[in-house]
Design an enzyme around this catalytic site. Structure first.
Site, mmCIF file in Angstrom:
data_model
loop_
_atom_site.group_PDB
_atom_site.id
_atom_site.type_symbol
_atom_site.label_atom_id
_atom_site.label_comp_id
_atom_site.label_asym_id
_atom_site.label_seq_id
_atom_site.Cartn_x
_atom_site.Cartn_y
_atom_site.Cartn_z
ATOM 1 N N LYS A 73 0.835 -1.216 0.000
ATOM 2 C CA LYS A 73 0.000 0.000 0.000
ATOM 3 C C LYS A 73 0.861 1.254 0.000
ATOM 4 O O LYS A 73 0.457 2.294 -0.539
ATOM 5 C CB LYS A 73 -0.968 -0.028 1.177
ATOM 6 C CG LYS A 73 -0.335 -0.120 2.562
ATOM 7 C CD LYS A 73 -0.102 1.226 3.211
ATOM 8 C CE LYS A 73 0.577 1.086 4.560
ATOM 9 N NZ LYS A 73 0.826 2.397 5.203
ATOM 10 N N THR A 103 -3.693 5.606 3.362
ATOM 11 C CA THR A 103 -2.348 5.986 2.934
ATOM 12 C C THR A 103 -2.376 6.726 1.597
ATOM 13 O O THR A 103 -1.523 7.577 1.339
ATOM 14 C CB THR A 103 -1.443 4.741 2.831
ATOM 15 O OG1 THR A 103 -1.521 4.012 4.054
ATOM 16 C CG2 THR A 103 0.000 5.125 2.593
#
Length: 347
Positions: free
Chosen positions: A207, A264
């Site tokens: 991620k 994120t």
């Protein structure tokens, strides 16, 4: 049935309702936020940092302005640069160094961390030199048996300020995962358990790479459509990668996958997104990294993910373009053209 209107929440029936000695190894933002959280529960927490001068500064100011600005450290949180002092008598040891320095830092605690201690890794990433997961490396270096991986949508800046969130504790030893769940859970920090540390840790590494791609798109002035497409197709890449690595792709439908990916890729707190945004505006990676005090794990892990994906034969076009941006001198316009020019296929 949940609490009714006017009903007070029931007290927590947790295993560990008395103070425990906990050592947190790594005084970065996430390590400090966890130390602050656990100290707030009344535990006897010691935060270890590698640089004595900076530890003394934190003792004096009761702040970690370098890595967690504007957050006061509680009076009961101990600080030390002495390894033996940090872990002496600890029931729980939390590993929080950046992935790039994980092996060198943890090796310094070999022989000090003992098998009866519960060891938890909160480091997100993969080892740059060996391509291995943090819990895998930590267990081998320390000789403690399975480690627990703790990951999810948890920016340190928000956890330190008591903003509610949820996270996953993953371990092949279900008892250890449940122990972490009991210790960490509180009024504003909810912990779920998982038996798939591979999926949880891979999600936490990939991620960060994808967040660079989304930041690059934002830096180029693209909009919500592009961002949504990158996050969605990025999740597909994560699932392919986890499956090839031996984890459970369904893990990525949870907090350590899509949850952490969304936060994120979209948060103002995301260092990886910030790196991508600057790349999208035309800045070179060397200049970006040279100006940063904090660590952007996605830059290191772009290389690791590239190497593993190539070895396992996993197709990861978005991650590959982030690798090209960070290591092969591509600029954002080239990366975008390469992505949009790929051969057409079914979803």
């Amino acid at each position: 049935m949940g609490p009714q209107k006017g009903e007070k929440p029931r007290p927590r029936a947790f295993w560990y309702n008395t103070a425990m000695k906990i050592a947190v190894i790594g005084d970065g933002g996430w390590g400090t936020a966890n130390a602050r959280l656990l100290a707030g529960y009344g535990h006897d927490v010691t935060l270890w940092g590698a640089f004595p001068d900076y530890i003394e500064e934190m003792k004096r100011t009761r702040r970690n302005e370098k890595f967690l600005k504007g957050v006061e450290l509680p009076a009961n949180l101990k600080l030390t640069a002495d390894r033996a002092e940090a872990v002496a008598g600890a029931a729980v040891v939390v590993l929080a160094p950046p992935s790039k320095y994980f092996t060198s830092v943890i090796s310094g605690f070999k022989g000090l961390v003992t098998p009866e201690m519960l060891v938890v890794s909160i480091t997100k990433g993969l080892c740059e030199k060996t391509n291995r997961r943090m819990t895998d490396l930590g267990a081998e270096i320390l000789g403690t048996g399975p480690l627990v991986a703790l990951a999810g949508p948890t920016h340190a800046e928000e956890v330190a300020r008591g903003i509610p969130t949820a996270i996953v504790a993953a371990c092949t030893d279900a008892t250890k995962a449940r122990r972490v769940q009991e210790i960490w859970s509180g009024p504003r920090f909810r912990v779920y358990t998982s038996a798939d540390p591979v999926g949880v840790e891979i999600g936490g590494a990939v991620k960060n790479v994808l967040a660079i791609a989304v930041g690059c798109s934002d830096g180029m002035g693209y909009g919500d459509n592009t961002r949504a497409a990158l996050i969605t197709r990025g999740l597909v890449e994560m699932k392919r990668f986890v499956l090839a690595y031996g984890g459970a792709p369904e893990t990525l439908s949870g907090l350590a996958g899509i949850g952490d990916l969304i936060v994120t890729c979209t948060s103002v707190h995301s260092r990886n997104h910030a790196v991508g945004e600057r790349l999208g505006k035309g800045e070179r990676i060397e200049s970006i990294l040279g100006s940063m005090e904090m660590v952007a794990e996605g830059v290191w892990n772009a290389k690791v993910v590239h190497e593993i994906a190539e070895r396992l034969g996993v197709e990861m076009p978005i991650c590959e373009l982030v690798y090209a941006l960070c290591y092969k001198g591509f600029d954002a316009k080239e990366a975008c053209a390469a992505m949009m020019g790929r051969s057409l296929k079914a979803e």
